[in-house]
Motif scaffolding. Structure first.
Motif, PDB file in Angstrom:
ATOM      1  N   ARG A 191      82.320  36.020  38.670  1.00 51.12           N
ATOM      2  CA  ARG A 191      81.493  37.436  38.437  1.00 51.12           C
ATOM      3  C   ARG A 191      80.869  37.660  39.734  1.00 51.12           C
ATOM      4  O   ARG A 191      80.031  36.777  40.217  1.00 51.12           O
ATOM      5  N   GLU A 192      80.796  38.884  40.441  1.00 47.09           N
ATOM      6  CA  GLU A 192      80.295  38.906  41.559  1.00 47.09           C
ATOM      7  C   GLU A 192      80.416  38.024  42.689  1.00 47.09           C
ATOM      8  O   GLU A 192      79.403  37.692  43.365  1.00 47.09           O
ATOM      9  N   GLY A 193      81.473  37.245  42.913  1.00 46.07           N
ATOM     10  CA  GLY A 193      81.809  36.381  43.861  1.00 46.07           C
ATOM     11  C   GLY A 193      81.255  34.758  43.394  1.00 46.07           C
ATOM     12  O   GLY A 193      81.460  34.176  44.346  1.00 46.07           O
ATOM     13  N   VAL A 194      80.728  34.727  42.334  1.00 47.92           N
ATOM     14  CA  VAL A 194      80.180  33.453  41.885  1.00 47.92           C
ATOM     15  C   VAL A 194      80.778  33.000  40.692  1.00 47.92           C
ATOM     16  O   VAL A 194      80.969  33.423  39.672  1.00 47.92           O
ATOM     17  N   THR A 237      81.041  31.656  37.266  1.00 51.70           N
ATOM     18  CA  THR A 237      80.224  31.769  36.153  1.00 51.70           C
ATOM     19  C   THR A 237      80.789  31.238  34.887  1.00 51.70           C
ATOM     20  O   THR A 237      81.945  31.500  34.694  1.00 51.70           O
ATOM     21  N   ARG A 291      76.898  29.955  38.242  1.00 53.07           N
ATOM     22  CA  ARG A 291      75.913  30.525  37.357  1.00 53.07           C
ATOM     23  C   ARG A 291      76.102  30.263  36.005  1.00 53.07           C
ATOM     24  O   ARG A 291      77.477  30.528  35.595  1.00 53.07           O
TER      25      ARG A 291
END
Length: 105
Positions: A85-88, A90, A58
């Motif tokens: 961030r939120e498992g992604v 980034t 991301r």
């Protein structure tokens, strides 16, 4: 102790092989872009995938509603600080280079 993590000087790292954090150079294709409504804080988000489609990244440009040349199908090289961030994986406000664009058919 020697740091074995790849650095931007080593060349692009595959998105599927990105470390959890740190400065990286990677390359892939814009899979999708997300526009936010005018009522929200300005940001422009793109999802980048590697050539094999195994990894996703991301990318968020803060303070921008659009980034010229960043469209679905565009191949880009990105350099910046990576976080999760939120498992992604980034990257915020990376340096970018457009390598190729998909032709409209």
């Amino acid at each position: 102790m020697v740091d074995a993590r790849p650095s931007p000087q080593d060349g692009p790292v595959p998105i599927s092989g990105l470390p959890e954090r740190g400065r990286v150079l990677c390359q892939g294709f814009i899979e999708s872009v997300t526009y936010v409504p005018a009522s929200q804080v300005a940001s422009f988000t793109a999802t980048v995938s590697d050539h094999e489609g195994r990894g996703r990244l991301r990318v968020i440009w803060l303070g921008r509603r659009r980034v010229p040349g960043i469209d679905a199908g565009t191949e880009v090289r990105l350099q910046g600080m990576l976080t999760v961030r939120e498992g992604v994986p980034t990257m915020f406000n990376p340096r970018y280079e457009i390598l190729s664009r998909q032709e409209n058919q």
